[in-house]
Design an enzyme around this catalytic site. Sequence first.
Site, PDB file in Angstrom:
ATOM      1  N   LEU A 111     -10.079 -16.192  -6.584  1.00  0.00           N
ATOM      2  CA  LEU A 111      -9.373 -16.573  -5.848  1.00  0.00           C
ATOM      3  C   LEU A 111     -10.129 -15.825  -4.432  1.00  0.00           C
ATOM      4  O   LEU A 111      -9.915 -14.853  -4.842  1.00  0.00           O
ATOM      5  CB  LEU A 111      -7.626 -16.694  -5.959  1.00  0.00           C
ATOM      6  CG  LEU A 111      -7.860 -17.434  -7.250  1.00  0.00           C
ATOM      7  CD1 LEU A 111      -6.126 -16.453  -7.251  1.00  0.00           C
ATOM      8  CD2 LEU A 111      -7.453 -19.005  -7.644  1.00  0.00           C
ATOM      9  N   ASP A 112     -10.144 -16.621  -3.806  1.00  0.00           N
ATOM     10  CA  ASP A 112     -10.016 -15.713  -2.107  1.00  0.00           C
ATOM     11  C   ASP A 112      -9.120 -14.887  -2.015  1.00  0.00           C
ATOM     12  O   ASP A 112      -8.456 -15.243  -2.571  1.00  0.00           O
ATOM     13  CB  ASP A 112     -11.220 -17.039  -1.194  1.00  0.00           C
ATOM     14  CG  ASP A 112      -9.984 -17.510  -0.381  1.00  0.00           C
ATOM     15  OD1 ASP A 112      -8.907 -17.435  -0.524  1.00  0.00           O
ATOM     16  OD2 ASP A 112      -9.830 -19.230  -0.456  1.00  0.00           O
ATOM     17  N   ALA A 113      -9.616 -14.164  -0.689  1.00  0.00           N
ATOM     18  CA  ALA A 113      -8.643 -13.105  -0.360  1.00  0.00           C
ATOM     19  C   ALA A 113      -7.121 -14.011  -0.051  1.00  0.00           C
ATOM     20  O   ALA A 113      -6.351 -13.772  -0.361  1.00  0.00           O
ATOM     21  CB  ALA A 113      -9.569 -11.708   0.139  1.00  0.00           C
ATOM     22  N   GLU A 114      -7.348 -14.256   0.967  1.00  0.00           N
ATOM     23  CA  GLU A 114      -6.274 -15.115   1.376  1.00  0.00           C
ATOM     24  C   GLU A 114      -5.326 -16.344   0.430  1.00  0.00           C
ATOM     25  O   GLU A 114      -4.472 -16.928   1.022  1.00  0.00           O
ATOM     26  CB  GLU A 114      -6.440 -16.112   3.255  1.00  0.00           C
ATOM     27  CG  GLU A 114      -6.534 -14.552   3.606  1.00  0.00           C
ATOM     28  CD  GLU A 114      -5.767 -13.677   3.627  1.00  0.00           C
ATOM     29  OE1 GLU A 114      -4.636 -13.491   4.056  1.00  0.00           O
ATOM     30  OE2 GLU A 114      -6.405 -12.662   3.257  1.00  0.00           O
ATOM     31  N   THR A 115      -6.038 -16.381  -0.887  1.00  0.00           N
ATOM     32  CA  THR A 115      -5.512 -17.321  -1.894  1.00  0.00           C
ATOM     33  C   THR A 115      -4.455 -16.843  -2.387  1.00  0.00           C
ATOM     34  O   THR A 115      -5.219 -16.030  -3.624  1.00  0.00           O
ATOM     35  CB  THR A 115      -6.623 -18.313  -2.514  1.00  0.00           C
ATOM     36  OG1 THR A 115      -6.988 -19.341  -1.505  1.00  0.00           O
ATOM     37  CG2 THR A 115      -5.378 -19.046  -3.606  1.00  0.00           C
TER      38      THR A 115
END
Length: 268
Positions: A111-115
């Site tokens: 999951l990307d950092a902001e997800t």
Amino acid sequence: MTSEETTEGVRLQKVLANAGVASRRVIENYIVEGRIRVNGTVVTELGRRIDPENDLVDVDGVAIQLDVSKRYVMLNKPTGVVSTMKDENGRPDLRRFTKDWPERLYNVGRLDAETSGLLILTNDGDLAHVLAHPSFGVTKVYIAKVEGVVTPQTIAKLTAGIELEDGPIAADKARLLDVSKAGRDGSSLVELTLHSGRNRIVRRMLAAVGHPVTELVRRQFGPLHLGTLPAGRARELSKIERGALLTLARQDAGTPAEALPEEPQETQ
């Protein structure tokens, strides 16, 4: 070595009883009823022996975990954390969430950092490779808070298919959630179901239809649901969850390991 453990394997009843499936007597009934398979073949012999380290067993079509050294953990990844066990740039990574387990765990996909949301951690390399492989197409469910008021026509576009710079894409399912839950700031909540593993695909799809994502959470991965697990907390999968996940993974057990990616992309 007991009479039930020989160089030819261990009795199936003993293996499944040790795995917590049921008592040996109940398992014998399962065998007679044809409810147990070993390596895909129904077993009807009460004297059947197996190799717990290599044979695959399922009961009523649900895979059974025989290797107790394998660990399966669900994490509700918070925002601001990168999906790697050691970040070379010093950003917060996943190591803080694996301290309670002695095994060396790895994340399945990213999951990307902001997800935020559901991330699987495991030391089962075969399962991790299969579940992260794009061609396997594991279904994932996301809830996105987006800018603007999303219309039914936009939802229809997402499921009909849109064109992105790396090719067409369509959501398996899409629906508009109660707008009031997103606040009174002109935003909307959209639930997307996808099996694509393309890089940051949810964010790119919603931006393409004019609704950039401001918050994104993954609520479901295959048969696993995030439920009420708080952000930043991790827990081991239940026996039922492990069975469902292993069953899903074994359906694609024929995928050659060399065809699987070593570093899954960030898929949101």
